[in-house]
Design an enzyme around this catalytic site. Structure first.
Site, PDB file in Angstrom:
ATOM      1  N   ASN A 153     -53.393 -26.834  -5.053  1.00  0.00           N
ATOM      2  CA  ASN A 153     -52.696 -25.595  -4.659  1.00  0.00           C
ATOM      3  C   ASN A 153     -51.610 -25.806  -3.600  1.00  0.00           C
ATOM      4  O   ASN A 153     -50.569 -25.151  -3.656  1.00  0.00           O
ATOM      5  CB  ASN A 153     -53.685 -24.503  -4.248  1.00  0.00           C
ATOM      6  CG  ASN A 153     -54.580 -24.905  -3.121  1.00  0.00           C
ATOM      7  OD1 ASN A 153     -54.801 -26.089  -2.869  1.00  0.00           O
ATOM      8  ND2 ASN A 153     -55.115 -23.929  -2.414  1.00  0.00           N
ATOM      9  N   GLU A 251     -63.338 -29.305   3.415  1.00  0.00           N
ATOM     10  CA  GLU A 251     -62.557 -28.062   3.453  1.00  0.00           C
ATOM     11  C   GLU A 251     -62.717 -27.422   2.084  1.00  0.00           C
ATOM     12  O   GLU A 251     -62.074 -27.835   1.117  1.00  0.00           O
ATOM     13  CB  GLU A 251     -61.077 -28.368   3.723  1.00  0.00           C
ATOM     14  CG  GLU A 251     -60.792 -28.962   5.079  1.00  0.00           C
ATOM     15  CD  GLU A 251     -60.847 -27.939   6.199  1.00  0.00           C
ATOM     16  OE1 GLU A 251     -61.114 -26.746   5.945  1.00  0.00           O
ATOM     17  OE2 GLU A 251     -60.642 -28.345   7.351  1.00  0.00           O
ATOM     18  N   CYS A 285     -57.059 -21.082  -0.355  1.00  0.00           N
ATOM     19  CA  CYS A 285     -58.483 -21.065   0.024  1.00  0.00           C
ATOM     20  C   CYS A 285     -58.753 -19.951   1.030  1.00  0.00           C
ATOM     21  O   CYS A 285     -59.813 -19.342   1.019  1.00  0.00           O
ATOM     22  CB  CYS A 285     -58.886 -22.402   0.597  1.00  0.00           C
ATOM     23  SG  CYS A 285     -57.774 -22.946   1.879  1.00  0.00           S
ATOM     24  N   GLU A 459     -59.533 -29.384  10.391  1.00  0.00           N
ATOM     25  CA  GLU A 459     -58.216 -29.961  10.190  1.00  0.00           C
ATOM     26  C   GLU A 459     -57.244 -29.170  11.049  1.00  0.00           C
ATOM     27  O   GLU A 459     -57.570 -28.077  11.513  1.00  0.00           O
ATOM     28  CB  GLU A 459     -57.807 -29.858   8.716  1.00  0.00           C
ATOM     29  CG  GLU A 459     -58.663 -30.717   7.792  1.00  0.00           C
ATOM     30  CD  GLU A 459     -58.179 -32.152   7.685  1.00  0.00           C
ATOM     31  OE1 GLU A 459     -57.866 -32.774   8.730  1.00  0.00           O
ATOM     32  OE2 GLU A 459     -58.113 -32.668   6.562  1.00  0.00           O
TER      33      GLU A 459
HETATM   34  P1  NAD Z   1     -61.474 -29.193  -7.333  1.00  0.00           P
HETATM   35  O1  NAD Z   1     -62.707 -29.293  -6.524  1.00  0.00           O
HETATM   36  O2  NAD Z   1     -61.609 -28.954  -8.781  1.00  0.00           O
HETATM   37  O3  NAD Z   1     -60.612 -30.526  -7.187  1.00  0.00           O
HETATM   38  C1  NAD Z   1     -60.182 -31.002  -5.931  1.00  0.00           C
HETATM   39  C2  NAD Z   1     -59.977 -32.499  -6.041  1.00  0.00           C
HETATM   40  O4  NAD Z   1     -61.230 -33.127  -6.252  1.00  0.00           O
HETATM   41  C3  NAD Z   1     -59.073 -32.932  -7.197  1.00  0.00           C
HETATM   42  O5  NAD Z   1     -58.238 -33.985  -6.757  1.00  0.00           O
HETATM   43  C4  NAD Z   1     -60.091 -33.435  -8.216  1.00  0.00           C
HETATM   44  O6  NAD Z   1     -59.559 -34.411  -9.080  1.00  0.00           O
HETATM   45  C5  NAD Z   1     -61.152 -34.047  -7.322  1.00  0.00           C
HETATM   46  N1  NAD Z   1     -62.472 -34.167  -7.917  1.00  0.00           N
HETATM   47  C6  NAD Z   1     -63.019 -33.446  -8.924  1.00  0.00           C
HETATM   48  N2  NAD Z   1     -64.274 -33.861  -9.167  1.00  0.00           N
HETATM   49  C7  NAD Z   1     -64.547 -34.860  -8.282  1.00  0.00           C
HETATM   50  C8  NAD Z   1     -65.683 -35.663  -8.020  1.00  0.00           C
HETATM   51  N3  NAD Z   1     -66.826 -35.539  -8.714  1.00  0.00           N
HETATM   52  N4  NAD Z   1     -65.616 -36.574  -7.019  1.00  0.00           N
HETATM   53  C9  NAD Z   1     -64.491 -36.703  -6.286  1.00  0.00           C
HETATM   54  N5  NAD Z   1     -63.376 -35.975  -6.511  1.00  0.00           N
HETATM   55  C10 NAD Z   1     -63.403 -35.058  -7.485  1.00  0.00           C
HETATM   56  O7  NAD Z   1     -60.587 -28.077  -6.635  1.00  0.00           O
HETATM   57  P2  NAD Z   1     -59.172 -27.527  -7.122  1.00  0.00           P
HETATM   58  O8  NAD Z   1     -59.400 -26.690  -8.326  1.00  0.00           O
HETATM   59  O9  NAD Z   1     -58.186 -28.640  -7.201  1.00  0.00           O
HETATM   60  O10 NAD Z   1     -58.753 -26.622  -5.874  1.00  0.00           O
HETATM   61  C11 NAD Z   1     -59.197 -25.328  -5.736  1.00  0.00           C
HETATM   62  C12 NAD Z   1     -60.335 -25.228  -4.752  1.00  0.00           C
HETATM   63  O11 NAD Z   1     -59.985 -25.875  -3.535  1.00  0.00           O
HETATM   64  C13 NAD Z   1     -60.660 -23.804  -4.362  1.00  0.00           C
HETATM   65  O12 NAD Z   1     -62.048 -23.614  -4.312  1.00  0.00           O
HETATM   66  C14 NAD Z   1     -60.072 -23.668  -2.957  1.00  0.00           C
HETATM   67  O13 NAD Z   1     -60.655 -22.678  -2.184  1.00  0.00           O
HETATM   68  C15 NAD Z   1     -60.270 -25.032  -2.416  1.00  0.00           C
HETATM   69  N6  NAD Z   1     -59.306 -25.317  -1.329  1.00  0.00           N
HETATM   70  C16 NAD Z   1     -59.753 -25.367  -0.038  1.00  0.00           C
HETATM   71  C17 NAD Z   1     -58.857 -25.576   0.999  1.00  0.00           C
HETATM   72  C18 NAD Z   1     -59.319 -25.645   2.426  1.00  0.00           C
HETATM   73  O14 NAD Z   1     -58.585 -26.154   3.275  1.00  0.00           O
HETATM   74  N7  NAD Z   1     -60.486 -25.129   2.774  1.00  0.00           N
HETATM   75  C19 NAD Z   1     -57.513 -25.747   0.729  1.00  0.00           C
HETATM   76  C20 NAD Z   1     -57.090 -25.693  -0.586  1.00  0.00           C
HETATM   77  C21 NAD Z   1     -58.012 -25.485  -1.620  1.00  0.00           C
END
Ligand code: NAD
Length: 481
Positions: A153, A251, A285, A459
């Site tokens: 995102n 996060e 998020c 962070e």
């Molecule tokens: P996601 O968890 O699907 O993927 C995030 C990352 O993790 C990607 O690079 C993905 O390839 C990797 N990943 C997936 N499975 C994995 C595994 N088993 N082991 C290690 N890495 C793995 O999330 P998304 O769809 O990319 O992002 C959306 C989510 O992120 C939402 O829930 C949002 O709230 C959260 N988010 C949080 C913050 C924060 O700072 N708190 C910021 C942005 C997004």
């Protein structure tokens, strides 16, 4: 200027390298393919880990005079500013976000490096008095190899958010970019690679999360995990981290509430709702996804918000509209499903609730859902789209119970002219940060992170730097005293 349709590569041990397989990147604005990128395998991930390990163990990053790291970080910031226009265009195309917001991501990325450059030569320990016969002091050592997993995102600014403090503290880093939006990060790392960091200090790989991401976080070579992403992925990473007791920063997601009291300034509420839930198509998020409104002004606020939502411009990112497409067809389908479930559970769609079926890309209508009660799934589950749930409350106590009544706790907001009410709520809200009278107030200088399922660790701000170091205490027996 970058040829965006080119085949993009991974950056390992100071070189741009290809892989046997590739991933396709699509444009959210049209659904059409845009480019390909080398799909890192576990062999590539291991090469990146080996490079980072060599760099960390050589102490080239952390034995230099800290002023050298200050210089590197400031040079990186300047290089990022130099590619901001080009990078913004790439990010806008691959991610669907507006060109202005994509530009802001690069500017913010540069700011992270400037900010942590200012701290790189001030990571100072303390001296602890132990009385006669002892000298005692603490020092902060870098973790070593930091594995950083980035979501789609805000890929560029989130990458910089973790990379800048990690380098400031003297760590070597392996970054895994998100499959859906990896190209802007390549532009970012290309800029960073122009600065003469030691080989292996920064590595970027794009691969499948379940394959390459899980390989990285399970590795004994990793000294720290920094994960930004969804709750289920964070939980699975924490299981892997437990095996090696790897320190982690998590996060995760949110379902954040704004409490709107009857005396709230209506303009402050409206402009906060506009950016809070429609900025980046709600894929934030810390989005303002639950609007809790005191019952006596509930209808008035719903009308104002619906009116604002219906007046938003919806277009492709290049035209800088109010609302852009969401990242993928799958994301769009998930958002529509959550809206249908809300209706089945008794909520009412005040506006939106479905996609624009006359448009080619992944465009969701700006959506406001009213008559939501706190236990409905639309009030409990993260939507990650431009969907606002509006919930009435009667008293301050009631509002706090609803706001704190989810498993998340990322951010929260209070809208009132009564400072005492704001302060009481601020104390009792279960969230890592609270905004008063302006959603997204704060910045890269203010610590950010969650409680509950929103994660742990911080962070941003000065505090984040201490996520990237370990404290070592040195106690010395002094004879003859
Ligand atoms: P996601 O968890 O699907 O993927 C995030 C990352 O993790 C990607 O690079 C993905 O390839 C990797 N990943 C997936 N499975 C994995 C595994 N088993 N082991 C290690 N890495 C793995 O999330 P998304 O769809 O990319 O992002 C959306 C989510 O992120 C939402 O829930 C949002 O709230 C959260 N988010 C949080 C913050 C924060 O700072 N708190 C910021 C942005 C997004």
């Amino acid at each position: 200027m970058t040829n965006i349709n080119a085949h993009w590569l991974n950056y390992i041990d100071g070189e741009w390298v290809d892989s046997a397989n590739q991933l396709k990147v699509h444009q959210p604005a049209t659904g059409e393919p845009l480019a390909t990128i080398a799909q890192a395998s576990v062999v590539d991930a291991q090469r990146a880990l080996d490079a980072a390990r060599r760099c960390a163990d050589s102490n080239e990053l952390n034995r230099v005079r800290p002023a050298q790291r200050v210089t590197w970080l400031l040079q990186i910031a300047a290089e990022i500013r130099a590619v901001a226009e080009e990078g913004a265009w790439v990010l806008c195309k691959e991610n669907g976000k507006s060109l202005n917001d994509a530009r802001d991501e690069f500017t913010e990325a540069a700011r992270y490096f400037e900010y942590y450059a200012g701290m790189a030569d001030k990571i100072e320990g303390t001296s602890i008095p132990l009385g006669n016969g002892y000298m005692d002091f603490t020092q902060y050592d870098p973790m070593g190899v930091s594995a950083q997993i980035v979501p789609w995102n805000f890929p560029v600014s989130i990458c910089a958010r973790s990379l800048a403090p990690a380098l400031a503290a003297g760590n070597a880093v392996v970054i895994k970019s998100p499959e859906l939006s990896p190209l802007g990060m390549c532009v970012l790392i290309r800029a960073i690679a122009k600065v003469g960091l030691p080989k292996g200090a920064v590595n970027l790989i794009c691969g499948r999360g379940r394959e390459v991401g899980s390989y990285l976080v399970s590795s004994k070579q990793v000294d720290q995990i920094v994960f930004t992403g969804s709750v289920p992925t964070g939980q699975s990473i924490l299981h892997a981290a437990a095996e090696n007791a790897t320190p982690s920063v998590m996060e995760l997601g949110g379902k954040s509430a704004a409490l709107v009291f009857a005396d709230a300034d209506r303009q402050q509420v409206l402009s906060s709702v506009k950016s809070g839930i429609f900025f980046n198509a709600g894929q934030v998020c810390s989005a303002l996804s639950r609007l809790l409104v005191q019952r006596e002004i509930y209808d008035e606020i719903v009308d104002l918000v619906v009116n604002m939502a219906e007046g938003l411009s919806v277009d492709i990112g290049e035209h800088n509209p109010d609302l852009t497409p969401v990242i993928s067809a799958g994301q769009l389908a998930g958002i529509e499903q959550l809206c249908r479930t809300a209706v089945e559970e008794g909520a009412v769609i005040a506006t939106g609730g479905e996609s624009f079926n006359d448009r080619a890309g992944h465009f969701m209508r700006p959506t406001v859902i009213r008559d939501v009660s706190p236990q409905m799934s639309i009030a409990q589950d993260e939507v990650f789209g431009p969907v606002l749930a509006v919930i009435p409350f009667d008293s301050e106590e009631d509002a706090l119970a609803i706001a704190n009544g989810t498993e998340f706790g990322l951010v929260a907001g209070v809208f009132t002219q009564d400072i005492s009410c704001a302060m009481r709520c601020t104390r009792r809200l279960k969230a890592g940060q609270v905004f008063v009278n302006e959603w997204y107030a704060g910045g890269i200088e203010t610590p950010f992170g969650g409680v509950g399922l929103s994660g742990f660790g911080r962070e941003k701000g000065q505090e984040a730097l201490y996520s990237y170091v370990r404290t070592k205490n040195v106690a010395i027996r002094v004879t003859g005293e």
